[in-house]
Scaffold this motif. Structure first.
Motif, PDB file in Angstrom:
ATOM      1  N   ASP A  54     -37.422 -21.013  15.510  1.00 17.90           N
ATOM      2  CA  ASP A  54     -36.456 -22.020  16.047  1.00 17.90           C
ATOM      3  C   ASP A  54     -37.260 -23.431  15.998  1.00 17.90           C
ATOM      4  N   ALA A  55     -38.582 -23.307  16.324  1.00 15.19           N
ATOM      5  CA  ALA A  55     -38.993 -24.642  16.126  1.00 15.19           C
ATOM      6  C   ALA A  55     -39.436 -25.319  14.935  1.00 15.19           C
ATOM      7  N   ALA A  56     -39.410 -24.431  13.931  1.00 16.82           N
ATOM      8  CA  ALA A  56     -39.656 -24.887  12.366  1.00 16.82           C
ATOM      9  C   ALA A  56     -38.253 -25.318  11.948  1.00 16.82           C
ATOM     10  N   SER A  57     -36.982 -24.820  12.260  1.00 17.20           N
ATOM     11  CA  SER A  57     -35.856 -25.197  11.879  1.00 17.20           C
ATOM     12  C   SER A  57     -35.228 -26.292  12.590  1.00 17.20           C
ATOM     13  N   GLY A  58     -35.847 -26.429  13.624  1.00 23.16           N
ATOM     14  CA  GLY A  58     -35.338 -27.714  14.497  1.00 23.16           C
ATOM     15  C   GLY A  58     -34.273 -27.120  15.532  1.00 23.16           C
ATOM     16  N   THR A  59     -34.016 -25.978  15.437  1.00 25.25           N
ATOM     17  CA  THR A  59     -32.979 -25.233  16.520  1.00 25.25           C
ATOM     18  C   THR A  59     -33.563 -25.614  18.222  1.00 25.25           C
ATOM     19  N   ALA A  60     -34.804 -25.441  17.976  1.00 26.52           N
ATOM     20  CA  ALA A  60     -35.403 -25.650  19.524  1.00 26.52           C
ATOM     21  C   ALA A  60     -36.169 -27.015  19.569  1.00 26.52           C
TER      22      ALA A  60
END
Length: 75
Positions: A54-60
């Motif tokens: 999620d951090a890598a995708s920008g979701t978080a």
């Protein structure tokens, strides 16, 4: 420049995780950072994988990541 951008060690670690998630060879450095600051963790591997994803995708964002890291902290 001589002031903290993030208000807690968890938000600093979250920002580090968010940055390092884009560099897979360094994705565990956020945990080392927090360990050096006296924090220990208990979490399921699948939860950590999901958080990094999620951090890598920008979701978080940093706030959510920081709250999750704090929730994994043990005394």
């Amino acid at each position: 420049m001589e002031r903290d951008v993030y208000g807690s060690v968890y938000l600093k670690a979250a920002a580090l995780l968010q940055t390092l998630a884009k560099l897979p060879s360094l994705e565990h450095s956020y945990e080392a950072y927090l360990a050096l600051n006296g924090h220990r963790f208990d979490y399921l591997t699948k939860e950590a994988v999901a958080l990094v994803r999620d951090a890598a995708s920008g979701t978080a964002g940093v706030g959510l990541i920081g709250r999750r890291l704090r929730s994994w902290t043990v005394s």
